[in-house]
Design a protein around this motif. Sequence first.
Motif, PDB file in Angstrom:
ATOM      1  N   SER A  63       0.822  -1.212   0.000  1.00 51.55           N
ATOM      2  CA  SER A  63       0.000   0.000   0.000  1.00 51.55           C
ATOM      3  C   SER A  63       0.855   1.262   0.000  1.00 51.55           C
ATOM      4  N   VAL A 104       1.889   1.675  -3.520  1.00 50.89           N
ATOM      5  CA  VAL A 104       0.765   2.163  -4.315  1.00 50.89           C
ATOM      6  C   VAL A 104       0.539   3.650  -4.064  1.00 50.89           C
ATOM      7  N   SER A 136       0.730   7.246  -6.588  1.00 45.79           N
ATOM      8  CA  SER A 136      -0.618   7.709  -6.873  1.00 45.79           C
ATOM      9  C   SER A 136      -0.774   9.166  -6.456  1.00 45.79           C
ATOM     10  N   ALA A 190      -7.761   1.303  -8.833  1.00 44.96           N
ATOM     11  CA  ALA A 190      -6.524   1.905  -9.325  1.00 44.96           C
ATOM     12  C   ALA A 190      -6.825   3.206 -10.064  1.00 44.96           C
ATOM     13  N   ILE A 220      -3.311   5.334 -10.270  1.00 46.38           N
ATOM     14  CA  ILE A 220      -2.041   4.626 -10.370  1.00 46.38           C
ATOM     15  C   ILE A 220      -2.076   3.731 -11.595  1.00 46.38           C
ATOM     16  N   THR A 224      -1.780   0.535 -13.442  1.00 45.82           N
ATOM     17  CA  THR A 224      -1.861  -0.854 -13.004  1.00 45.82           C
ATOM     18  C   THR A 224      -0.683  -1.697 -13.478  1.00 45.82           C
ATOM     19  N   LEU A 241       1.845  -2.442 -10.697  1.00 46.39           N
ATOM     20  CA  LEU A 241       1.420  -3.070  -9.452  1.00 46.39           C
ATOM     21  C   LEU A 241       2.192  -4.348  -9.162  1.00 46.39           C
TER      22      LEU A 241
END
Length: 402
Positions: free
Chosen positions: A294, A297, A301, A373, A378, A380, A383
């Motif tokens: 996280s 991520v 983002s 997402a 963000i 993908t 990821l």
Amino acid sequence: MFIARQPIFNKAMKIYGYELLFRSDSSAVSFGNASSVSATATVIGGLFEQGIDQIVGKAKAFVNFDYDFIMSNNIELIEPDTLIIEVLETVEVDAALIDRIKYLKREGYQIALDDFEESYVSYPIVPLADIIKYDIMVTPLDTITSDVKQALSQKKLLLAEKIETEEEFQKAISMGFHLFQGYFFCKPKIVGSSSPKRSSKVQYSMILNELKKEEPSYDTITEIIESDVNLAYRMMRVISHKKGESAFNSIKYALVRMGLIDLERWINILMLQDISQNKPLEIMRLSLVRSRFSEYVAENSIYKERKEEVSMMCLFSTLDVLLDQPMEEALKGMLISNDIFNALVHGKGKLKPFCRLMLSYEQGDWTAVQKYAQIIEIDTEILYKGYLESIQWSSKILTFFQ
């Protein structure tokens, strides 16, 4: 390439393997027909190049294969001591497939029948199967008692899939099942109040060693504490008892407010306490992966400035399980932000997309992953990189616990 993994446990709640869930790219919405071949080829190629141990460690890798991929030689890129070949329930059985499976078994590969609901006596692949997986939502345990007895008499490994409760887990054990898959392990057993868990003595000593230095590093101490969800939780509980404080958005800020002297006193007290309940190591692993993933991520983002807050939220996402309390009770009295509380307790608020993305990724719900997402903006395509790094990081941390 998207890859997630779902744990498979033995009776002792130790990891036996992981089922790998995947999709080749963000444009492939489903896994089926021709797209399944492309997806599997992409994943097997990626695992071969990067090393499958980076995903599953020393555990087994369960991978679904359709007819075309079983008949190809790409399977043999992965060593047989790691790979479990899951034959999809939709595979059409013919003489060529039987011959191919016999060859793979001679090469040392284990064969699993996925979501088995055919006739145990007449299905032609049963004699070749090492593992039979029963989806207990499709074939409830009460309906397969005779098949289970026959399979056990033939020394088959039986795997109960979609186990959702402790009761189902215990019933499957009593019937003779060896392996178990589902989300039962990450659900709390609400039996009343429970004491905080004991954190690793390794973490205690590492913190105390750092505190003894002439110039202790808050960054180093923060990293040590964030590697143990129990320790992070108890630290936040302690600092939250201080009067006049506002909510904390990161472990580091809470440490600064706490002060090194109080921290050292607190660590010494914790070392005298030995309150613990046995929980699967996978719970700790899950919280660590979520926390690191996280943070990655968030950093990539529109929530970049809140990455530490997001990381702490996901680190605490298994507190209800660790403490066997409802999440609201587990978080009670902690000076965390309203956004963290609302996301974990009510599934609402600004940080909800991160919680939903984490859960969707773990379950291989790629459509939902795409949805959340997009909300947090963000790409993908990156990821998988973050997920792989999170698994590697958590494995390194957990060496202290084994």
